[in-house]
Design a protein around this motif. Structure first.
Motif, PDB file in Angstrom:
ATOM      1  N   ILE A 157     -11.150  -7.730  -0.717  1.00  0.00           N
ATOM      2  CA  ILE A 157     -10.031  -6.804  -0.455  1.00  0.00           C
ATOM      3  C   ILE A 157      -9.916  -5.847  -1.634  1.00  0.00           C
ATOM      4  O   ILE A 157      -9.492  -6.223  -2.726  1.00  0.00           O
ATOM      5  N   THR A 190      -8.194  -2.461  -2.967  1.00  0.00           N
ATOM      6  CA  THR A 190      -7.128  -1.492  -2.675  1.00  0.00           C
ATOM      7  C   THR A 190      -7.679  -0.067  -2.699  1.00  0.00           C
ATOM      8  O   THR A 190      -7.270   0.763  -1.893  1.00  0.00           O
ATOM      9  N   LEU A 245      -9.233   0.479   0.610  1.00  0.00           N
ATOM     10  CA  LEU A 245      -8.201   0.606   1.660  1.00  0.00           C
ATOM     11  C   LEU A 245      -7.577   2.001   1.603  1.00  0.00           C
ATOM     12  O   LEU A 245      -7.368   2.646   2.640  1.00  0.00           O
ATOM     13  N   MET A 274       0.935  -2.477   1.344  1.00  0.00           N
ATOM     14  CA  MET A 274      -0.405  -2.469   1.934  1.00  0.00           C
ATOM     15  C   MET A 274      -1.099  -3.813   1.671  1.00  0.00           C
ATOM     16  O   MET A 274      -1.729  -4.381   2.571  1.00  0.00           O
ATOM     17  N   VAL A 275      -0.945  -4.343   0.464  1.00  0.00           N
ATOM     18  CA  VAL A 275      -1.594  -5.616   0.117  1.00  0.00           C
ATOM     19  C   VAL A 275      -0.928  -6.781   0.857  1.00  0.00           C
ATOM     20  O   VAL A 275      -1.595  -7.672   1.385  1.00  0.00           O
ATOM     21  N   ASP A 313       0.485  -6.742   3.717  1.00  0.00           N
ATOM     22  CA  ASP A 313      -0.025  -6.674   5.095  1.00  0.00           C
ATOM     23  C   ASP A 313      -1.431  -7.250   5.200  1.00  0.00           C
ATOM     24  O   ASP A 313      -1.721  -8.056   6.082  1.00  0.00           O
ATOM     25  N   ARG A 314      -2.282  -6.808   4.282  1.00  0.00           N
ATOM     26  CA  ARG A 314      -3.685  -7.223   4.355  1.00  0.00           C
ATOM     27  C   ARG A 314      -3.822  -8.733   4.125  1.00  0.00           C
ATOM     28  O   ARG A 314      -4.633  -9.402   4.769  1.00  0.00           O
ATOM     29  N   ASP A 323      -3.396 -11.034   7.102  1.00  0.00           N
ATOM     30  CA  ASP A 323      -4.439 -11.131   8.127  1.00  0.00           C
ATOM     31  C   ASP A 323      -5.076 -12.517   8.078  1.00  0.00           C
ATOM     32  O   ASP A 323      -5.168 -13.143   7.016  1.00  0.00           O
TER      33      ASP A 323
END
Ligand code: AMP
Length: 183
Positions: free
Chosen positions: A29, A31, A34, A67-68, A70-71, A74
Protein backbone atom coordinates in the motif's frame (compact mmCIF):
# COMPACT_ATOMS: atom_id res chain seq x y z
CA UNK A 1 2.89 -9.19 9.03
CA UNK A 2 2.09 -5.50 9.37
CA UNK A 3 4.99 -3.38 8.19
CA UNK A 4 5.79 0.26 7.58
CA UNK A 5 8.70 1.19 5.30
CA UNK A 6 10.42 4.47 6.06
CA UNK A 7 13.18 6.19 4.15
CA UNK A 8 14.02 9.37 2.31
CA UNK A 9 12.68 9.89 -1.21
CA UNK A 10 14.93 8.01 -3.63
CA UNK A 11 15.95 5.34 -1.11
CA UNK A 12 14.37 2.61 -3.22
CA UNK A 13 11.46 2.04 -0.82
CA UNK A 14 8.94 1.57 -3.63
CA UNK A 15 11.06 -1.06 -5.38
CA UNK A 16 11.71 -2.93 -2.15
CA UNK A 17 8.08 -2.64 -1.10
CA UNK A 18 6.96 -4.34 -4.32
CA UNK A 19 9.44 -7.21 -3.91
CA UNK A 20 8.86 -7.66 -0.17
CA UNK A 21 5.08 -7.59 -0.56
CA UNK A 22 5.35 -10.45 -3.06
CA UNK A 23 7.74 -12.48 -0.87
CA UNK A 24 5.76 -11.91 2.35
CA UNK A 25 2.33 -12.31 0.73
CA UNK A 26 0.87 -9.03 1.99
CA UNK A 27 -0.49 -6.14 -0.09
CA UNK A 28 1.79 -3.22 -0.94
CA UNK A 29 0.00 0.00 0.00
CA UNK A 30 1.77 3.09 -1.31
CA UNK A 31 0.12 6.42 -0.53
CA UNK A 32 2.14 8.06 -3.35
CA UNK A 33 0.77 5.44 -5.82
CA UNK A 34 -2.78 5.90 -4.49
CA UNK A 35 -2.50 9.67 -4.98
CA UNK A 36 -1.01 9.25 -8.47
CA UNK A 37 -3.83 6.87 -9.45
CA UNK A 38 -6.38 9.44 -8.24
CA UNK A 39 -4.64 12.17 -10.23
CA UNK A 40 -4.63 9.93 -13.31
CA UNK A 41 -8.38 9.37 -12.93
CA UNK A 42 -9.03 13.08 -12.17
CA UNK A 43 -10.90 12.26 -8.96
CA UNK A 44 -11.68 14.98 -6.37
CA UNK A 45 -9.06 13.38 -4.09
CA UNK A 46 -6.50 13.60 -6.90
CA UNK A 47 -7.35 17.26 -7.47
CA UNK A 48 -6.79 17.98 -3.78
CA UNK A 49 -3.45 16.16 -3.72
CA UNK A 50 -1.86 17.39 -6.95
CA UNK A 51 -0.63 20.87 -6.01
CA UNK A 52 1.00 19.56 -2.82
CA UNK A 53 2.72 16.74 -4.67
CA UNK A 54 3.96 19.04 -7.42
CA UNK A 55 5.54 21.27 -4.75
CA UNK A 56 7.10 18.37 -2.80
CA UNK A 57 4.89 19.15 0.23
CA UNK A 58 2.84 16.66 2.22
CA UNK A 59 -0.80 16.30 1.24
CA UNK A 60 -2.89 17.42 4.27
CA UNK A 61 -3.29 14.78 6.97
CA UNK A 62 -7.12 14.69 6.87
CA UNK A 63 -7.09 13.71 3.19
CA UNK A 64 -4.23 11.21 3.60
CA UNK A 65 -5.47 9.56 6.80
CA UNK A 66 -8.97 8.97 5.40
CA UNK A 67 -7.55 7.43 2.23
CA UNK A 68 -5.38 5.05 4.30
CA UNK A 69 -8.20 4.19 6.70
CA UNK A 70 -10.34 3.20 3.70
CA UNK A 71 -7.61 1.17 2.08
CA UNK A 72 -6.78 -0.70 5.31
CA UNK A 73 -10.43 -1.69 5.67
CA UNK A 74 -10.24 -3.63 2.37
CA UNK A 75 -10.34 -7.38 2.82
CA UNK A 76 -6.87 -8.03 1.41
CA UNK A 77 -5.29 -5.97 4.22
CA UNK A 78 -6.91 -8.01 7.00
CA UNK A 79 -4.04 -10.51 7.18
CA UNK A 80 -1.28 -7.92 6.99
CA UNK A 81 0.09 -5.15 4.79
CA UNK A 82 3.19 -3.28 3.84
CA UNK A 83 2.75 0.48 4.02
CA UNK A 84 5.09 2.47 1.77
CA UNK A 85 5.18 6.26 2.30
CA UNK A 86 2.77 6.34 5.24
CA UNK A 87 2.94 7.53 7.97
CA UNK A 88 5.03 10.55 6.98
CA UNK A 89 4.73 12.55 10.21
CA UNK A 90 4.05 11.85 13.87
CA UNK A 91 0.43 12.83 13.69
CA UNK A 92 -0.19 10.28 10.90
CA UNK A 93 1.68 7.70 13.01
CA UNK A 94 -0.70 8.37 15.89
CA UNK A 95 -3.71 8.00 13.59
CA UNK A 96 -2.33 4.67 12.31
CA UNK A 97 -1.88 3.45 15.89
CA UNK A 98 -5.54 4.37 16.45
CA UNK A 99 -6.79 2.61 13.30
CA UNK A 100 -4.94 -0.57 14.30
CA UNK A 101 -5.86 -0.22 17.95
CA UNK A 102 -9.57 -0.29 17.05
CA UNK A 103 -8.88 -3.80 15.69
CA UNK A 104 -6.62 -4.72 18.64
CA UNK A 105 -3.63 -4.88 16.33
CA UNK A 106 -0.23 -3.29 16.21
CA UNK A 107 2.63 -3.00 13.73
CA UNK A 108 5.08 -5.89 13.48
CA UNK A 109 8.02 -3.65 12.56
CA UNK A 110 9.11 -0.41 10.92
CA UNK A 111 11.81 -0.93 8.30
CA UNK A 112 14.08 2.07 7.84
CA UNK A 113 16.07 2.37 4.58
CA UNK A 114 19.34 4.16 5.11
CA UNK A 115 21.07 5.81 2.11
CA UNK A 116 23.62 8.67 1.96
CA UNK A 117 22.11 11.98 0.81
CA UNK A 118 24.31 12.44 -2.35
CA UNK A 119 23.15 9.06 -3.62
CA UNK A 120 19.48 10.01 -3.15
CA UNK A 121 19.63 13.09 -5.38
CA UNK A 122 21.48 11.11 -8.05
CA UNK A 123 18.86 8.33 -8.00
CA UNK A 124 15.90 10.71 -8.11
CA UNK A 125 17.28 12.75 -11.01
CA UNK A 126 17.75 9.48 -12.91
CA UNK A 127 14.13 8.40 -12.21
CA UNK A 128 12.58 11.33 -14.11
CA UNK A 129 9.18 11.44 -12.37
CA UNK A 130 7.21 14.69 -12.79
CA UNK A 131 7.96 15.68 -9.17
CA UNK A 132 11.65 14.83 -9.59
CA UNK A 133 12.98 18.28 -10.57
CA UNK A 134 15.93 19.50 -8.51
CA UNK A 135 13.99 22.11 -6.47
CA UNK A 136 11.18 19.71 -5.66
CA UNK A 137 13.67 16.97 -4.76
CA UNK A 138 15.36 19.32 -2.29
CA UNK A 139 12.01 20.24 -0.77
CA UNK A 140 11.01 16.56 -0.44
CA UNK A 141 14.31 15.80 1.32
CA UNK A 142 13.82 18.73 3.72
CA UNK A 143 10.26 17.59 4.46
CA UNK A 144 11.61 14.08 5.13
CA UNK A 145 14.15 15.36 7.67
CA UNK A 146 11.76 17.79 9.36
CA UNK A 147 8.53 15.81 9.42
CA UNK A 148 9.13 12.12 8.68
CA UNK A 149 12.36 11.33 10.55
CA UNK A 150 10.75 12.05 13.95
CA UNK A 151 8.45 9.04 13.47
CA UNK A 152 11.52 6.84 13.98
CA UNK A 153 11.60 8.15 17.54
CA UNK A 154 7.87 7.50 17.87
CA UNK A 155 8.32 3.85 16.85
CA UNK A 156 11.57 3.28 18.77
CA UNK A 157 12.04 -0.45 19.35
CA UNK A 158 9.96 -1.39 16.31
CA UNK A 159 12.56 0.16 13.99
CA UNK A 160 14.81 -2.11 11.94
CA UNK A 161 17.49 -0.12 10.11
CA UNK A 162 18.70 -1.52 6.79
CA UNK A 163 21.72 -0.39 4.77
CA UNK A 164 20.00 0.39 1.46
CA UNK A 165 23.12 0.69 -0.73
CA UNK A 166 23.64 -2.27 -3.02
CA UNK A 167 21.71 -4.35 -5.53
CA UNK A 168 17.93 -4.81 -5.23
CA UNK A 169 18.49 -8.48 -4.28
CA UNK A 170 21.07 -7.63 -1.62
CA UNK A 171 18.81 -5.08 0.02
CA UNK A 172 15.79 -7.42 -0.06
CA UNK A 173 17.97 -10.13 1.51
CA UNK A 174 19.05 -7.79 4.31
CA UNK A 175 15.46 -6.74 4.99
CA UNK A 176 14.16 -10.33 5.11
CA UNK A 177 17.01 -11.45 7.33
CA UNK A 178 16.49 -8.53 9.72
CA UNK A 179 12.74 -9.23 9.86
CA UNK A 180 13.41 -12.88 10.66
CA UNK A 181 15.67 -12.05 13.57
CA UNK A 182 13.33 -9.31 14.81
CA UNK A 183 10.44 -11.68 15.44
P1 AMP B 1 6.02 9.01 -2.79
O1 AMP B 1 5.51 8.29 -3.99
O2 AMP B 1 5.91 8.21 -1.53
O3 AMP B 1 7.41 9.59 -3.00
O4 AMP B 1 5.05 10.27 -2.57
C1 AMP B 1 4.94 11.29 -3.54
C2 AMP B 1 4.22 12.48 -2.94
O5 AMP B 1 2.91 12.10 -2.52
C3 AMP B 1 4.86 13.10 -1.71
O6 AMP B 1 5.90 14.01 -2.03
C4 AMP B 1 3.66 13.78 -1.06
O7 AMP B 1 3.34 14.99 -1.74
C5 AMP B 1 2.53 12.79 -1.33
N1 AMP B 1 2.41 11.82 -0.23
C6 AMP B 1 2.66 10.49 -0.28
N2 AMP B 1 2.44 9.90 0.91
C7 AMP B 1 2.04 10.89 1.75
C8 AMP B 1 1.68 10.94 3.12
N3 AMP B 1 1.71 9.85 3.90
N4 AMP B 1 1.30 12.14 3.64
C9 AMP B 1 1.26 13.24 2.87
N5 AMP B 1 1.62 13.28 1.58
C10 AMP B 1 2.01 12.11 1.01
Amino acid sequence: MRLVLVGPPGAGKGTQAAVLSEKLGVPHISTGDLFRANIGNSTPLGQKAKSYMDAGELVPDEVTNEMVRDRLSDEDAAQGFLLDGYPRNTSQAEVLTGILGEKHLELTAVVQFDVPEEELVKRMLARGRSDDTEDVIRRRLAVYHEETEPILGYYQDKVIKIDALGSIEEITGRALEALRSHQ
